[in-house]
Design a protein around this motif. Structure first.
Motif, PDB file in Angstrom:
ATOM      1  N   GLN A   1       0.769  -1.080  -0.110  1.00 51.03           N
ATOM      2  CA  GLN A   1      -0.168   0.308   0.279  1.00 51.03           C
ATOM      3  C   GLN A   1       0.830   1.406   0.167  1.00 51.03           C
ATOM      4  OE1 GLN A   1       0.190  -2.102   2.089  1.00 51.03           O
ATOM      5  NE2 GLN A   1      -2.327  -3.132   3.165  1.00 51.03           N
ATOM      6  N   GLY A   2       1.985   1.266   0.528  1.00 50.94           N
ATOM      7  CA  GLY A   2       2.971   2.734   0.318  1.00 50.94           C
ATOM      8  C   GLY A   2       2.944   3.109   1.616  1.00 50.94           C
ATOM      9  N   VAL A   3       2.854   1.956   2.751  1.00 53.66           N
ATOM     10  CA  VAL A   3       1.982   3.029   3.944  1.00 53.66           C
ATOM     11  C   VAL A   3       2.977   3.034   4.901  1.00 53.66           C
ATOM     12  CG1 VAL A   3       0.158   3.870   3.250  1.00 53.66           C
ATOM     13  CG2 VAL A   3       0.007   1.702   4.075  1.00 53.66           C
ATOM     14  N   ASN A   4       4.399   1.527   4.861  1.00 55.96           N
ATOM     15  CA  ASN A   4       4.908   0.943   5.288  1.00 55.96           C
ATOM     16  C   ASN A   4       5.661   1.119   6.504  1.00 55.96           C
ATOM     17  OD1 ASN A   4       3.722  -1.536   4.518  1.00 55.96           O
ATOM     18  ND2 ASN A   4       5.704  -1.529   2.718  1.00 55.96           N
ATOM     19  N   GLU A   5       5.960   2.962   6.139  1.00 63.33           N
ATOM     20  CA  GLU A   5       6.377   3.688   7.275  1.00 63.33           C
ATOM     21  C   GLU A   5       5.872   4.541   8.693  1.00 63.33           C
ATOM     22  OE1 GLU A   5       5.633   4.743   4.180  1.00 63.33           O
ATOM     23  OE2 GLU A   5       5.429   6.587   3.994  1.00 63.33           O
ATOM     24  N   PHE A   6       4.099   4.358   8.082  1.00 61.16           N
ATOM     25  CA  PHE A   6       3.552   5.379   9.005  1.00 61.16           C
ATOM     26  C   PHE A   6       3.478   4.550  10.590  1.00 61.16           C
ATOM     27  CE2 PHE A   6      -1.467   5.353  10.329  1.00 61.16           C
ATOM     28  CZ  PHE A   6      -1.141   6.749  10.673  1.00 61.16           C
ATOM     29  N   PRO A   7       3.562   2.952  10.391  1.00 62.03           N
ATOM     30  CA  PRO A   7       4.120   3.237  11.863  1.00 62.03           C
ATOM     31  C   PRO A   7       5.154   2.997  12.449  1.00 62.03           C
ATOM     32  CG  PRO A   7       3.631   0.937  10.549  1.00 62.03           C
ATOM     33  CD  PRO A   7       3.496   2.081   9.382  1.00 62.03           C
ATOM     34  N   ALA A   8       6.650   3.844  11.807  1.00 61.73           N
ATOM     35  CA  ALA A   8       7.330   3.875  12.534  1.00 61.73           C
ATOM     36  C   ALA A   8       6.880   6.200  12.476  1.00 61.73           C
ATOM     37  CB  ALA A   8       8.344   4.736  10.780  1.00 61.73           C
ATOM     38  N   ILE A   9       5.943   6.481  12.359  1.00 59.35           N
ATOM     39  CA  ILE A   9       5.570   8.091  12.491  1.00 59.35           C
ATOM     40  C   ILE A   9       5.214   7.419  13.925  1.00 59.35           C
ATOM     41  CG2 ILE A   9       3.702   9.776  11.855  1.00 59.35           C
ATOM     42  CD1 ILE A   9       4.657   9.205   8.868  1.00 59.35           C
ATOM     43  N   LEU A  10       4.033   6.672  13.284  1.00 58.13           N
ATOM     44  CA  LEU A  10       3.448   6.775  15.147  1.00 58.13           C
ATOM     45  C   LEU A  10       4.502   6.437  16.007  1.00 58.13           C
ATOM     46  CD1 LEU A  10       0.332   4.374  14.522  1.00 58.13           C
ATOM     47  CD2 LEU A  10       0.237   7.079  14.192  1.00 58.13           C
ATOM     48  N   GLU A  11       4.821   5.143  16.032  1.00 57.48           N
ATOM     49  CA  GLU A  11       6.464   5.036  17.301  1.00 57.48           C
ATOM     50  C   GLU A  11       7.546   6.255  17.137  1.00 57.48           C
ATOM     51  OE1 GLU A  11       9.428   1.314  17.741  1.00 57.48           O
ATOM     52  OE2 GLU A  11       8.418   1.498  16.148  1.00 57.48           O
ATOM     53  N   GLN A  12       7.651   6.967  16.433  1.00 57.75           N
ATOM     54  CA  GLN A  12       8.387   8.710  16.564  1.00 57.75           C
ATOM     55  C   GLN A  12       7.867   9.385  17.447  1.00 57.75           C
ATOM     56  OE1 GLN A  12       8.746   9.134  12.284  1.00 57.75           O
ATOM     57  NE2 GLN A  12      10.953  10.622  13.407  1.00 57.75           N
ATOM     58  N   ILE A  13       6.388   9.675  16.903  1.00 59.05           N
ATOM     59  CA  ILE A  13       5.453   9.992  18.127  1.00 59.05           C
ATOM     60  C   ILE A  13       5.462   9.684  19.726  1.00 59.05           C
ATOM     61  CG2 ILE A  13       2.947  11.234  18.902  1.00 59.05           C
ATOM     62  CD1 ILE A  13       3.380  11.494  15.712  1.00 59.05           C
ATOM     63  N   TRP A  14       5.002   8.708  19.921  1.00 62.37           N
ATOM     64  CA  TRP A  14       5.008   7.443  20.863  1.00 62.37           C
ATOM     65  C   TRP A  14       6.491   7.878  21.720  1.00 62.37           C
ATOM     66  CZ3 TRP A  14       0.409   5.484  22.689  1.00 62.37           C
ATOM     67  CH2 TRP A  14       0.169   5.027  24.227  1.00 62.37           C
ATOM     68  N   THR A  15       7.397   6.928  21.030  1.00 59.99           N
ATOM     69  CA  THR A  15       8.314   6.969  22.186  1.00 59.99           C
ATOM     70  C   THR A  15       9.177   8.287  22.129  1.00 59.99           C
ATOM     71  OG1 THR A  15       9.969   6.252  19.929  1.00 59.99           O
ATOM     72  CG2 THR A  15       9.283   4.652  21.218  1.00 59.99           C
ATOM     73  N   SER A  16       8.573   9.500  21.332  1.00 64.92           N
ATOM     74  CA  SER A  16       9.142  10.224  21.272  1.00 64.92           C
ATOM     75  C   SER A  16       9.622  11.495  22.790  1.00 64.92           C
ATOM     76  CB  SER A  16       8.938  11.692  21.069  1.00 64.92           C
ATOM     77  OG  SER A  16       9.356  13.043  21.393  1.00 64.92           O
TER      78      SER A  16
ATOM     79  N   LYS B   1       8.104   8.798  30.082  1.00 65.84           N
ATOM     80  CA  LYS B   1       7.212   8.398  29.385  1.00 65.84           C
ATOM     81  C   LYS B   1       7.117   7.305  29.303  1.00 65.84           C
ATOM     82  CE  LYS B   1       6.399  10.683  25.440  1.00 65.84           C
ATOM     83  NZ  LYS B   1       6.405  10.272  24.109  1.00 65.84           N
ATOM     84  N   ARG B   2       9.369   6.633  29.240  1.00 57.78           N
ATOM     85  CA  ARG B   2       8.691   5.446  29.300  1.00 57.78           C
ATOM     86  C   ARG B   2       8.037   4.031  30.104  1.00 57.78           C
ATOM     87  NH1 ARG B   2      14.310   7.723  27.746  1.00 57.78           N
ATOM     88  NH2 ARG B   2      14.893   7.431  30.146  1.00 57.78           N
ATOM     89  N   MET B   3       8.380   4.829  31.707  1.00 56.09           N
ATOM     90  CA  MET B   3       7.914   4.172  32.564  1.00 56.09           C
ATOM     91  C   MET B   3       6.315   4.159  32.700  1.00 56.09           C
ATOM     92  SD  MET B   3       6.833   5.853  36.358  1.00 56.09           S
ATOM     93  CE  MET B   3       6.133   6.884  36.119  1.00 56.09           C
ATOM     94  N   LEU B   4       5.980   5.247  31.911  1.00 51.14           N
ATOM     95  CA  LEU B   4       4.150   5.530  31.580  1.00 51.14           C
ATOM     96  C   LEU B   4       3.360   3.981  30.553  1.00 51.14           C
ATOM     97  CD1 LEU B   4       3.503   9.187  31.560  1.00 51.14           C
ATOM     98  CD2 LEU B   4       2.638   7.701  33.204  1.00 51.14           C
TER      99      LEU B   4
END
Length: 254
Positions: free
Chosen positions: A75-90, A204-207
């Motif tokens: 689907q050409g969206v394989n990097e979308f999980p990486a975006i969510l992970e960037q935000i989540w783990t920032s 953040k990591r603890m939560l």
């Protein structure tokens, strides 16, 4: 450019700027958003990240024009999980600012943020099932936020809901009149800027981390974490500032 980036007084503002397609997650927008997030995370001068938009819609989800005709797994969206992970783990807190609707993948982005504030006029929907797809990737960030009953109802029906309901369901922290939106975002960013950078990242990591079923092990882990920061440079600076009735060194000055 479909994503704008600027830093002012330690606040990095990342703006989705593709109003012609309702800020849909096109390949170009996804790439630029990843770059903006990476830049904010790597910049020591940035304390807090604000994710916002131009136009009437925060984000309408994946660009369906690009997805048309795509095969399963391509689907050409394989990097979308990486975006969510960037935000989540920032390590820097991320605040979502919405003056308008979010749909599908856009809601996943909102859920990935630490704080989410929207105008009353904003609406939300998990519209995937209505076009024959599954809200699978975004479930990773959305399900930890939503009440279980609400998640089943909203994922299965695709029904739209407003910002007031989104607060009740746990998706948003706050819903305000649109003319108070910037003040509400600033209220949160001002509070977040008072926190020590390493302490915020560790909290953040603890939560987010899973915890042992053994209560004694959980207390041992948390005691170790607490001691590391009490005895660390930030903890000692914070204690000294409290005793001396001054602001800690990490608090921005006007």
């Amino acid at each position: 450019m479909l994503v704008n980036y600027e830093v002012h007084r330690g606040i990095a503002t990342i703006t989705l700027d593709s109003p012609h397609n309702r800020n849909a997650l096109s390949a170009q927008l996804r790439a630029e958003l990843r770059d903006g997030l990476r830049q904010a995370i790597e910049d020591d001068a940035v304390r807090v990240v604000v994710l916002t938009h131009t136009g009437s819609v925060f984000c309408s989800g994946m660009d369906l024009k690009e997805a048309a005709g795509a095969s399963a797994g391509d689907q050409g969206v394989n990097e979308f999980p990486a975006i969510l992970e960037q935000i989540w783990t920032s390590p820097k807190p991320v605040v979502a600012r919405l003056a308008g609707p979010a749909r599908a993948g856009g809601v996943g982005i909102v859920a990935a943020c630490d704080i989410a504030v929207a105008a009353h006029e904003a609406t939300f929907a998990f519209s995937e099932v209505r076009i024959g797809v599954v809200p699978a990737v975004i479930s990773v960030t959305v399900l930890p936020r939503l009440l279980p009953r609400a998640a089943h109802e909203l994922f299965l029906t695709g029904e739209a809901f407003d910002a007031v309901k989104a607060v009740e369901y746990g998706l948003l922290n706050s819903s305000v009149p649109v003319d108070r939106l910037d003040d509400e975002v600033r209220r949160y960013t001002d509070m977040l800027a008072l926190g020590a950078p390493s302490a915020l990242a560790a909290t953040k990591r603890m939560l987010q981390q899973p915890r042992s079923h053994e209560l004694s092990q959980v207390f041992a882990d948390m005691l170790k974490l607490s001691a590391q920061h009490f005895g660390g440079p930030e903890g000692q600076e914070g204690i000294a500032a409290f005793k001396e009735k001054r602001k800690p060194s990490w608090v921005p000055t006007d």
